[in-house]
Design a protein around this motif. Structure first.
Motif, short mmCIF file in Angstrom:
data_model
loop_
_atom_site.label_atom_id
_atom_site.label_comp_id
_atom_site.label_asym_id
_atom_site.label_seq_id
_atom_site.Cartn_x
_atom_site.Cartn_y
_atom_site.Cartn_z
N PRO A 149 0.84 -1.19 0.00
CA PRO A 149 0.00 0.00 0.00
C PRO A 149 0.88 1.25 0.00
CG PRO A 149 0.01 -1.02 2.17
CD PRO A 149 0.77 -1.93 1.24
N PRO A 150 0.37 2.37 -0.51
CA PRO A 150 1.18 3.59 -0.50
C PRO A 150 1.46 4.03 0.93
CG PRO A 150 -1.04 4.02 -1.34
CD PRO A 150 -0.93 2.55 -1.08
N ASN A 151 2.61 4.66 1.12
CA ASN A 151 2.94 5.16 2.45
C ASN A 151 3.07 6.68 2.48
OD1 ASN A 151 5.32 5.28 1.04
ND2 ASN A 151 6.59 4.57 2.73
N LYS A 152 2.82 7.33 1.35
CA LYS A 152 2.85 8.79 1.30
C LYS A 152 1.55 9.29 0.70
CE LYS A 152 7.80 8.97 1.17
NZ LYS A 152 8.99 9.55 0.64
N TYR A 153 0.98 10.29 1.36
CA TYR A 153 -0.31 10.82 0.97
C TYR A 153 -0.28 12.34 0.98
CZ TYR A 153 -1.89 6.13 2.22
OH TYR A 153 -2.05 4.78 2.31
N VAL A 154 -1.17 12.94 0.23
CA VAL A 154 -1.46 14.36 0.35
C VAL A 154 -2.94 14.46 0.70
CG1 VAL A 154 -1.61 16.58 -0.84
CG2 VAL A 154 0.32 15.07 -1.27
N ILE A 155 -3.23 15.21 1.75
CA ILE A 155 -4.60 15.34 2.24
C ILE A 155 -4.97 16.82 2.25
CG2 ILE A 155 -6.13 14.93 4.20
CD1 ILE A 155 -4.21 12.71 5.07
N ARG A 156 -6.17 17.13 1.75
CA ARG A 156 -6.68 18.49 1.83
C ARG A 156 -7.49 18.61 3.11
NH1 ARG A 156 -7.98 21.60 -2.88
NH2 ARG A 156 -8.00 19.56 -3.85
N LEU A 157 -7.12 19.56 3.96
CA LEU A 157 -7.84 19.83 5.20
C LEU A 157 -8.67 21.09 5.00
CD1 LEU A 157 -4.88 19.30 7.68
CD2 LEU A 157 -6.63 17.65 7.04
N THR A 158 -9.92 21.03 5.37
CA THR A 158 -10.81 22.18 5.23
C THR A 158 -11.16 22.68 6.62
OG1 THR A 158 -11.71 21.21 3.21
CG2 THR A 158 -12.97 22.99 4.20
N CYS A 159 -10.44 23.72 7.04
CA CYS A 159 -10.67 24.33 8.35
C CYS A 159 -10.03 25.71 8.33
CB CYS A 159 -10.09 23.48 9.47
SG CYS A 159 -8.30 23.22 9.36
N ARG A 160 -10.48 26.57 9.23
CA ARG A 160 -9.97 27.95 9.26
C ARG A 160 -8.58 27.98 9.86
NH1 ARG A 160 -11.85 33.06 8.57
NH2 ARG A 160 -11.30 34.68 10.06
N GLY A 161 -7.66 28.61 9.15
CA GLY A 161 -6.29 28.76 9.62
C GLY A 161 -5.70 30.05 9.10
N ILE A 162 -4.55 30.40 9.61
CA ILE A 162 -3.83 31.60 9.19
C ILE A 162 -2.70 31.17 8.27
CG2 ILE A 162 -2.46 33.58 9.96
CD1 ILE A 162 -3.96 33.39 12.65
N THR A 163 -2.63 31.76 7.08
CA THR A 163 -1.56 31.39 6.15
C THR A 163 -0.33 32.27 6.33
OG1 THR A 163 -2.44 32.82 4.42
CG2 THR A 163 -3.16 30.52 4.43
N THR A 164 -0.55 33.52 6.70
CA THR A 164 0.55 34.46 6.90
C THR A 164 -0.01 35.67 7.63
OG1 THR A 164 2.39 35.60 5.79
CG2 THR A 164 0.24 35.70 4.70
N ILE A 165 0.85 36.63 7.90
CA ILE A 165 0.39 37.92 8.41
C ILE A 165 0.81 38.98 7.40
CG2 ILE A 165 0.32 37.28 10.83
CD1 ILE A 165 3.06 38.66 11.13
N ASP A 166 0.00 40.02 7.27
CA ASP A 166 0.32 41.07 6.31
C ASP A 166 1.33 42.05 6.93
OD1 ASP A 166 -1.11 42.88 7.94
OD2 ASP A 166 -2.87 42.91 6.62
N GLY A 167 1.68 43.08 6.18
CA GLY A 167 2.67 44.06 6.62
C GLY A 167 2.30 44.79 7.90
N SER A 168 1.00 44.82 8.22
CA SER A 168 0.54 45.47 9.45
C SER A 168 0.38 44.48 10.60
CB SER A 168 -0.81 46.15 9.19
OG SER A 168 -0.67 47.13 8.18
N GLY A 169 0.73 43.23 10.38
CA GLY A 169 0.63 42.22 11.43
C GLY A 169 -0.75 41.60 11.55
N ARG A 170 -1.62 41.85 10.57
CA ARG A 170 -2.96 41.26 10.59
C ARG A 170 -2.92 39.88 9.91
NH1 ARG A 170 -4.28 46.75 9.19
NH2 ARG A 170 -4.18 46.06 7.04
N PRO A 171 -3.69 38.93 10.44
CA PRO A 171 -3.67 37.59 9.86
C PRO A 171 -4.37 37.54 8.50
CG PRO A 171 -5.26 37.70 11.64
CD PRO A 171 -4.54 39.02 11.62
#
Length: 150
Positions: free
Chosen positions: A3-25
């Motif tokens: 069986p494969p031992n490596k997967y890619v899974i899409r998670l659907t939930c709220r998260g922060i990807t980065t912060i902008d120049g003003s420090g806002r998420p």
């Protein structure tokens, strides 16, 4: 035959990807997680890396950010944990329900979090149940992605 031992899974939930120049998420509800069930799994915990950016103290900054699910022992990985338990833990990490600033994989995110109002977290509070997890994740194959699955 194996069986494969490596997967890619899409998670659907709220998260922060980065912060902008003003420090806002900057938020996202879609995250790609790489899972490596190496030869020593389940004796040692699987390896998890985010393929999309997540701004979190316990996720390494940058492409392929390593996800710290906790060391073996109290509140860490145990061979008795199922993959679904670990995926729930990662969803909780992304949603800021579960984070440990003391052992940060991303020091910049740790410092940023320490200056945010406590009322900001968690980002999402909907209960995650074992039976619901497959509604929150989607296993992807080469046809679904514009990135290479390793």
């Amino acid at each position: 035959g194996q069986p494969p031992n490596k997967y890619v899974i899409r998670l659907t939930c709220r998260g922060i990807t980065t912060i902008d120049g003003s420090g806002r998420p900057v938020f996202s509800n879609n995250h790609l997680l790489a899972v490596d069930l190496h030869n020593e799994y389940p004796r040692r915990g699987p390896l998890f890396n985010m393929l999309t950016p997540v701004w979190h103290p316990n996720i390494g900054h940058g492409p392929g950010g390593w996800v710290c699910i906790g060391d073996a022992g109290d509140h860490g990985y145990s061979p008795a944990m199922g993959l679904d338990d670990l995926i729930v833990r990662i969803i909780e990490i992304i949603r800021y329900e579960n984070y440990t600033p003391g052992s940060a994989a991303n020091g910049l995110a740790r410092d940023w979090v320490s200056h945010q109002p406590k009322t900001m977290f968690p980002l999402e509070t909907a209960q995650i149940r074992g039976a619901d997890i497959f509604g929150a994740i989607e296993f992807l194959d080469d046809d679904d992605l514009d990135i290479e699955i390793w």
